[in-house]
Design a protein around this motif. Structure first.
Motif, PDB file in Angstrom:
ATOM      1  N   PRO A 134      37.176  -3.910  86.971  1.00 36.19           N
ATOM      2  CA  PRO A 134      37.300  -4.771  85.794  1.00 36.19           C
ATOM      3  C   PRO A 134      38.735  -4.830  85.287  1.00 36.19           C
ATOM      4  O   PRO A 134      39.540  -3.933  85.548  1.00 36.19           O
ATOM      5  CB  PRO A 134      36.391  -4.081  84.771  1.00 36.19           C
ATOM      6  CG  PRO A 134      36.481  -2.627  85.136  1.00 36.19           C
ATOM      7  CD  PRO A 134      36.548  -2.610  86.643  1.00 36.19           C
ATOM      8  N   MET A 135      39.034  -5.891  84.580  1.00 34.84           N
ATOM      9  CA  MET A 135      40.325  -6.010  83.911  1.00 34.84           C
ATOM     10  C   MET A 135      40.355  -5.198  82.618  1.00 34.84           C
ATOM     11  O   MET A 135      41.411  -4.798  82.139  1.00 34.84           O
ATOM     12  CB  MET A 135      40.628  -7.479  83.587  1.00 34.84           C
ATOM     13  CG  MET A 135      40.681  -8.396  84.795  1.00 34.84           C
ATOM     14  SD  MET A 135      42.105  -8.081  85.876  1.00 34.84           S
ATOM     15  CE  MET A 135      41.375  -6.974  87.101  1.00 34.84           C
ATOM     16  N   LEU A 136      39.174  -4.956  82.060  1.00 34.66           N
ATOM     17  CA  LEU A 136      39.040  -4.210  80.809  1.00 34.66           C
ATOM     18  C   LEU A 136      37.847  -3.273  80.908  1.00 34.66           C
ATOM     19  O   LEU A 136      36.775  -3.671  81.370  1.00 34.66           O
ATOM     20  CB  LEU A 136      38.843  -5.168  79.627  1.00 34.66           C
ATOM     21  CG  LEU A 136      38.447  -4.551  78.280  1.00 34.66           C
ATOM     22  CD1 LEU A 136      39.574  -3.690  77.730  1.00 34.66           C
ATOM     23  CD2 LEU A 136      38.078  -5.643  77.277  1.00 34.66           C
ATOM     24  N   ALA A 137      38.049  -2.037  80.493  1.00 33.94           N
ATOM     25  CA  ALA A 137      36.950  -1.074  80.396  1.00 33.94           C
ATOM     26  C   ALA A 137      37.086  -0.337  79.073  1.00 33.94           C
ATOM     27  O   ALA A 137      38.194  -0.008  78.648  1.00 33.94           O
ATOM     28  CB  ALA A 137      36.979  -0.090  81.566  1.00 33.94           C
ATOM     29  N   VAL A 138      35.959  -0.093  78.431  1.00 36.30           N
ATOM     30  CA  VAL A 138      35.930   0.569  77.119  1.00 36.30           C
ATOM     31  C   VAL A 138      34.950   1.726  77.182  1.00 36.30           C
ATOM     32  O   VAL A 138      33.863   1.602  77.764  1.00 36.30           O
ATOM     33  CB  VAL A 138      35.497  -0.421  76.016  1.00 36.30           C
ATOM     34  CG1 VAL A 138      35.473   0.282  74.656  1.00 36.30           C
ATOM     35  CG2 VAL A 138      36.409  -1.637  75.985  1.00 36.30           C
ATOM     36  N   GLN A 139      35.328   2.845  76.597  1.00 35.46           N
ATOM     37  CA  GLN A 139      34.397   3.971  76.472  1.00 35.46           C
ATOM     38  C   GLN A 139      34.365   4.416  75.018  1.00 35.46           C
ATOM     39  O   GLN A 139      35.403   4.716  74.429  1.00 35.46           O
ATOM     40  CB  GLN A 139      34.814   5.138  77.377  1.00 35.46           C
ATOM     41  CG  GLN A 139      33.847   6.327  77.318  1.00 35.46           C
ATOM     42  CD  GLN A 139      34.085   7.326  78.438  1.00 35.46           C
ATOM     43  OE1 GLN A 139      34.249   6.938  79.591  1.00 35.46           O
ATOM     44  NE2 GLN A 139      34.105   8.611  78.099  1.00 35.46           N
ATOM     45  N   VAL A 140      33.164   4.437  74.424  1.00 35.99           N
ATOM     46  CA  VAL A 140      32.996   4.938  73.060  1.00 35.99           C
ATOM     47  C   VAL A 140      32.491   6.376  73.154  1.00 35.99           C
ATOM     48  O   VAL A 140      31.479   6.653  73.791  1.00 35.99           O
ATOM     49  CB  VAL A 140      32.043   4.045  72.240  1.00 35.99           C
ATOM     50  CG1 VAL A 140      32.734   2.753  71.862  1.00 35.99           C
ATOM     51  CG2 VAL A 140      30.761   3.736  72.992  1.00 35.99           C
ATOM     52  N   ASN A 141      33.220   7.283  72.535  1.00 37.15           N
ATOM     53  CA  ASN A 141      32.928   8.720  72.602  1.00 37.15           C
ATOM     54  C   ASN A 141      32.547   9.209  71.207  1.00 37.15           C
ATOM     55  O   ASN A 141      33.357   9.137  70.280  1.00 37.15           O
ATOM     56  CB  ASN A 141      34.162   9.494  73.082  1.00 37.15           C
ATOM     57  CG  ASN A 141      34.692   8.999  74.415  1.00 37.15           C
ATOM     58  OD1 ASN A 141      34.302   9.465  75.477  1.00 37.15           O
ATOM     59  ND2 ASN A 141      35.628   8.031  74.368  1.00 37.15           N
ATOM     60  N   ARG A 142      31.304   9.701  71.063  1.00 33.60           N
ATOM     61  CA  ARG A 142      30.863  10.180  69.755  1.00 33.60           C
ATOM     62  C   ARG A 142      31.019  11.694  69.669  1.00 33.60           C
ATOM     63  O   ARG A 142      30.527  12.436  70.522  1.00 33.60           O
ATOM     64  CB  ARG A 142      29.403   9.819  69.514  1.00 33.60           C
ATOM     65  CG  ARG A 142      28.992   9.987  68.033  1.00 33.60           C
ATOM     66  CD  ARG A 142      27.509   9.771  67.802  1.00 33.60           C
ATOM     67  NE  ARG A 142      27.007   8.495  68.233  1.00 33.60           N
ATOM     68  CZ  ARG A 142      27.119   7.368  67.540  1.00 33.60           C
ATOM     69  NH1 ARG A 142      27.765   7.361  66.391  1.00 33.60           N
ATOM     70  NH2 ARG A 142      26.604   6.240  68.009  1.00 33.60           N
ATOM     71  N   PHE A 143      31.748  12.134  68.647  1.00 30.53           N
ATOM     72  CA  PHE A 143      31.911  13.567  68.398  1.00 30.53           C
ATOM     73  C   PHE A 143      30.685  14.107  67.666  1.00 30.53           C
ATOM     74  O   PHE A 143      29.902  13.349  67.080  1.00 30.53           O
ATOM     75  CB  PHE A 143      33.176  13.817  67.577  1.00 30.53           C
ATOM     76  CG  PHE A 143      34.455  13.664  68.351  1.00 30.53           C
ATOM     77  CD1 PHE A 143      35.088  14.778  68.899  1.00 30.53           C
ATOM     78  CD2 PHE A 143      35.034  12.418  68.544  1.00 30.53           C
ATOM     79  CE1 PHE A 143      36.263  14.649  69.611  1.00 30.53           C
ATOM     80  CE2 PHE A 143      36.209  12.271  69.254  1.00 30.53           C
ATOM     81  CZ  PHE A 143      36.824  13.395  69.787  1.00 30.53           C
ATOM     82  N   ARG A 144      30.537  15.416  67.664  1.00 32.32           N
ATOM     83  CA  ARG A 144      29.385  16.046  67.005  1.00 32.32           C
ATOM     84  C   ARG A 144      29.303  15.692  65.528  1.00 32.32           C
ATOM     85  O   ARG A 144      28.222  15.574  64.962  1.00 32.32           O
ATOM     86  CB  ARG A 144      29.470  17.568  67.150  1.00 32.32           C
ATOM     87  CG  ARG A 144      29.336  18.084  68.566  1.00 32.32           C
ATOM     88  CD  ARG A 144      29.326  19.595  68.608  1.00 32.32           C
ATOM     89  NE  ARG A 144      30.425  20.188  67.835  1.00 32.32           N
ATOM     90  CZ  ARG A 144      30.732  21.480  67.822  1.00 32.32           C
ATOM     91  NH1 ARG A 144      30.008  22.332  68.547  1.00 32.32           N
ATOM     92  NH2 ARG A 144      31.733  21.946  67.101  1.00 32.32           N
ATOM     93  N   CYS A 145      30.479  15.506  64.903  1.00 29.47           N
ATOM     94  CA  CYS A 145      30.524  15.232  63.472  1.00 29.47           C
ATOM     95  C   CYS A 145      30.181  13.786  63.132  1.00 29.47           C
ATOM     96  O   CYS A 145      30.057  13.432  61.956  1.00 29.47           O
ATOM     97  CB  CYS A 145      31.914  15.562  62.938  1.00 29.47           C
ATOM     98  SG  CYS A 145      33.241  14.598  63.728  1.00 29.47           S
ATOM     99  N   GLY A 146      30.076  12.930  64.156  1.00 24.73           N
ATOM    100  CA  GLY A 146      29.815  11.513  63.916  1.00 24.73           C
ATOM    101  C   GLY A 146      31.037  10.641  64.063  1.00 24.73           C
ATOM    102  O   GLY A 146      30.931   9.403  64.019  1.00 24.73           O
ATOM    103  N   GLY A 147      32.216  11.256  64.216  1.00 22.68           N
ATOM    104  CA  GLY A 147      33.425  10.480  64.471  1.00 22.68           C
ATOM    105  C   GLY A 147      33.409   9.855  65.853  1.00 22.68           C
ATOM    106  O   GLY A 147      32.627  10.253  66.721  1.00 22.68           O
TER     107      GLY A 147
END
Length: 454
Positions: A134-147
């Motif tokens: 892909p030209m663009l890839a995104v990863q959303v990473n959730r921390f234990r605290c909700g951040g």
């Protein structure tokens, strides 16, 4: 403690409306092709939602990405050949992950490159760009605290700093339920000015030099007051020289310190080059849209010669004029003349050939991303509390805006040179904060790459 990032979902996000057949082929310019061997890796960190256990809505973020890809449609395409993106709506990667052993606050106390790389959706430095990637890839990473850490890998052939600003601001505005600014000016044809001609870079053989030896990376923060001091110290109206910009002043200051540190490591050093990336958007006539896709920039170089410049004590006050001259010679006429009949490519290849004598010639590359409003990217969750970079820094410094109007400098140098820089009292007198980012070790990889091997 090593960060533990677990990927639990990966999906393809396609534009919410199909790209018209008339826009099927997006032409790359020469400047795009020259830089198209890796991805820009950025990570935006957002604090947990205020006032309770609420969560950042990743489904909403995915939906707004679909709308964003309909505006910035080349980012949903694939490489067709060395000079064309086929805008076929194949989509971007959208990865969801969780950080299982750390809260956001704990992570930010001592962030490391290997940890930031785990949050990325793919390896930003592949050996070759596969047509299926892909030209663009995104990863959303959730921390234990909700951040949340929102990590982007954007193929550099489609996006410089200004283009990334266009992507981030457009997506953030859509996610907030607002209309994006100037959506019609985000995709333009730069290949008519920066013509690739017969040059097509091979993904297997990028236009770069392999860096021998071990490198260390650090983050230095220079406060607004100290940068203003440098600007004032280097201002000499008697020489009919204007007051240097904060990027020019800090570039000269860092360059001088790196030359001094390099001479301690290698007394045989004869030549040191400083390259800066100049944004061409406003310099061309007519100007380019300020946040359009592509690489609307050009590298310029300043030179220090041991014999010609007397060797001995290297000072930034002596070098700042050369930095400013290199940057300000770039005008509309200069750019068009340089790109006539392959002139820019010949000049770039000529400089590259001179760098093969690594013992006598060194280079420091500076890329400023100041004034690109990255700290303002708000998906409806507030502004990011920190921005991390996933770049491999080898004789490279990246400038980002700091909170107080100062500048943070992410820089990677050969280990011995970095050690000497740390001992430079003149340099350290202006540093308000420093932090080790990466030390010589095994190459860090994303959690997704690790998962694929298991």
């Amino acid at each position: 403690m090593a960060l533990k990032v677990e990927v639990y979902q990966k999906e393809k996000v396609r534009p919410c409306s199909p790209t018209p057949q008339t826009l099927r082929n997006y032409k790359l310019s020469l400047l795009d092709i020259l830089i198209s061997t890796f991805y820009n890796p950025f990570v935006f960190f957002y604090d947990s939602p205020a006032g309770g256990p609420g969560r950042h809505d990743y489904d909403e973020l995915k939906d707004s990405l679909m709308k964003t890809l309909s505006v910035l449609y080349p980012l949903a395409g694939r490489i067709k050949d060395g000079s064309t993106i086929e805008c076929n709506d194949e989509g971007a990667d959208f990865v969801r992950a969780k950080v299982t052993n750390c809260d956001l606050g704990e992570f930010l106390r001592n962030p490391k490159l290997e940890d930031i790389r785990q949050m990325l959706p793919l390896d930003p430095y592949p050996n070759a760009i596969d047509p299926a990637q892909p030209m663009l890839a995104v990863q959303v990473n959730r921390f234990r605290c909700g951040g949340t850490a929102v990590a982007f890998c954007i193929w550099h052939g489609l996006a410089d700093g200004a283009a990334m600003t266009g992507l981030f601001n457009t997506w953030a505005a859509i996610n907030r339920g607002e209309e994006p600014n100037n959506p019609g000016g985000l995709v333009v044809d730069a290949s008519t000015i920066f013509r690739p001609g017969n040059f097509v870079s091979s993904p297997q053989k990028p236009l770069s030099l392999k860096k021998p030896g071990k490198y260390s990376s650090k983050r230095f923060v220079f406060g607004k007051r100290d940068i203003e001091r440098l600007r004032n110290d280097y201002y000499q109206p008697s020489e009919h020289r204007r007051r240097p910009s904060r990027v020019e002043a800090l570039s000269a200051f860092i360059w001088a310190a790196v030359i001094r540190a390099s001479l301690q490591a290698n007394p045989n050093l004869k030549t040191h080059l400083l390259t800066n990336v100049v944004n061409l958007g406003k310099k061309l006539n007519p100007p380019f849209p300020s946040q359009c896709l592509g690489n609307i920039n050009q590298v310029v170089a300043a030179r220090w010669e041991s014999e010609a410049d007397g060797g001995g004590r290297v000072t930034a006050g002596f070098l700042v004029g050369r930095v400013a001259e290199a940057i300000h010679k770039v005008t509309d006429d200069y750019v068009r003349e340089m790109h006539a009949e392959g002139g820019y490519l010949r000049a770039l290849l000529g400089v590259t050939k001179t760098l093969h004598n690594a013992d006598e010639i060194k280079v420091l590359r500076i890329s400023s991303m100041c004034n690109f409003s990255f700290p303002q990217v708000n998906f409806g969750w507030g502004k990011p509390i920190w921005i991390g970079l996933g770049y491999t820094l080898e004789d490279l410094a990246i400038f980002l805006d700091a909170e107080d109007g100062g500048i943070q400098v992410w820089i990677g140098l050969a280990q011995e040179v970095m050690c000497n820089l740390d001992k430079d009292m003149e340099f350290n007198a202006y540093v308000s904060f420093s932090q080790i980012f990466s030390e010589p070790s095994c190459p860090p990889q994303s959690a997704l790459c690790t998962l694929a091997r298991e």
